[in-house]
Each structure stands twice: as structure tokens, then as C-alpha cells.
Design a protein around this motif. Structure first.
Motif, mmCIF file in Angstrom:
data_model
loop_
_atom_site.group_PDB
_atom_site.id
_atom_site.type_symbol
_atom_site.label_atom_id
_atom_site.label_comp_id
_atom_site.label_asym_id
_atom_site.label_seq_id
_atom_site.Cartn_x
_atom_site.Cartn_y
_atom_site.Cartn_z
ATOM 1 N N PRO A 3 52.187 -101.557 15.696
ATOM 2 C CA PRO A 3 52.480 -100.256 16.300
ATOM 3 C C PRO A 3 53.979 -100.091 16.563
ATOM 4 C CG PRO A 3 50.691 -101.367 17.448
ATOM 5 C CD PRO A 3 51.278 -102.357 16.491
ATOM 6 N N HIS A 4 54.487 -98.906 16.399
ATOM 7 C CA HIS A 4 55.869 -98.532 16.714
ATOM 8 C C HIS A 4 56.911 -99.230 15.847
ATOM 9 C CE1 HIS A 4 53.875 -96.728 20.090
ATOM 10 N NE2 HIS A 4 53.518 -97.915 20.554
ATOM 11 N N LYS A 5 56.477 -99.805 14.722
ATOM 12 C CA LYS A 5 57.392 -100.451 13.781
ATOM 13 C C LYS A 5 56.986 -100.074 12.365
ATOM 14 C CE LYS A 5 58.298 -104.527 16.622
ATOM 15 N NZ LYS A 5 58.251 -105.984 16.670
ATOM 16 N N ARG A 6 57.778 -100.522 11.388
ATOM 17 C CA ARG A 6 57.415 -100.300 9.999
ATOM 18 C C ARG A 6 56.063 -100.967 9.730
ATOM 19 N NH1 ARG A 6 58.969 -103.868 6.257
ATOM 20 N NH2 ARG A 6 57.960 -103.415 4.318
ATOM 21 N N LYS A 7 55.119 -100.195 9.228
ATOM 22 C CA LYS A 7 53.752 -100.690 9.018
ATOM 23 C C LYS A 7 53.721 -101.653 7.834
ATOM 24 C CE LYS A 7 52.600 -97.773 12.174
ATOM 25 N NZ LYS A 7 53.063 -98.100 13.477
ATOM 26 N N ALA A 13 49.606 -101.521 11.109
ATOM 27 C CA ALA A 13 50.344 -102.173 12.179
ATOM 28 C C ALA A 13 51.587 -102.860 11.637
ATOM 29 C CB ALA A 13 49.411 -103.182 12.862
#
Length: 97
Positions: free
Chosen positions: A82-86, A80
């Protein structure tokens, strides 16, 4: 301003298990959270005015006063956010009364 969140302390045995896992993968390029910083975030409050901190603290203490221990079930583990750099590993928890 303080950057705040509401969290639940993780039992020592669970922290130790997580530490064992992180030690197993210590060679990976991952910044593991120190054992004393492990927690479950319940709610991120964000940047909060200093004068609000005591009021929030008082309200939270009244909420948890006399609370009984409870159990949580891990339904999934994800990278995580979500939808970003993990940059974190999140445990997705099941519903609990």
C-alpha cells in the motif's frame, strides 16, 4: 546479515491453482513468483545478524512442534505494498483462532 521472514508453506493444490492463474495472465508484464517460492508471509524480520538465525530457528521449531493443521480464509486480494509502487499481489486473510 540475512534478510529473514517467517512463512507458512502453501499446500500443493493451492500452489497449482495459483500457477494456473499466473499462466492465464502470462502475457501481462508481471514477474510471477515460481511455484516453489509461493508462501504466506507471517512476519517480516528484516536484516538479521547471522548469530541470531539459529536462535530464531530453534524458537520457531518449538512454537510449531505438535501444531495441528489449520484453515485460512481469504477476505480480499490487493495489489501491494500500500502507498508505494505496486509490485506484489497480497491475499488478505481473515482472523483464525
Amino acid at each position: 546479515m540475512k534478510r529473514l521472514f517467517v512463512a507458512i508453506e502453501i499446500p500443493e493444490n493451492v500452489k497449482q491453482n495459483l500457477l494456473t492463474i499466473s499462466n492465464k495472465y502470462a502475457s501481462l508484464k508481471i514477474n510471477w513468483v515460481p511455484k516453489n517460492n509461493m508462501h504466506i508471509t507471517v512476519q517480516f524480520l528484516g536484516d538479521t545478524e547471522e548469530e541470531s538465525v539459529k536462535k530464531i530457528e530453534k524458537k520457531l521449531k518449538s512454537i510449531v512442534e505438535g501444531a495441528e493443521p489449520f484453515y485460512l480464509t481469504v477476505e480480499n486480494i490487493i495489489f501491494a505494498p500500500p502507498h508505494k509502487r505496486k509490485k506484489m499481489i497480497w491475499a488478505i486473510l481473515g482472523e483464525n483462532d
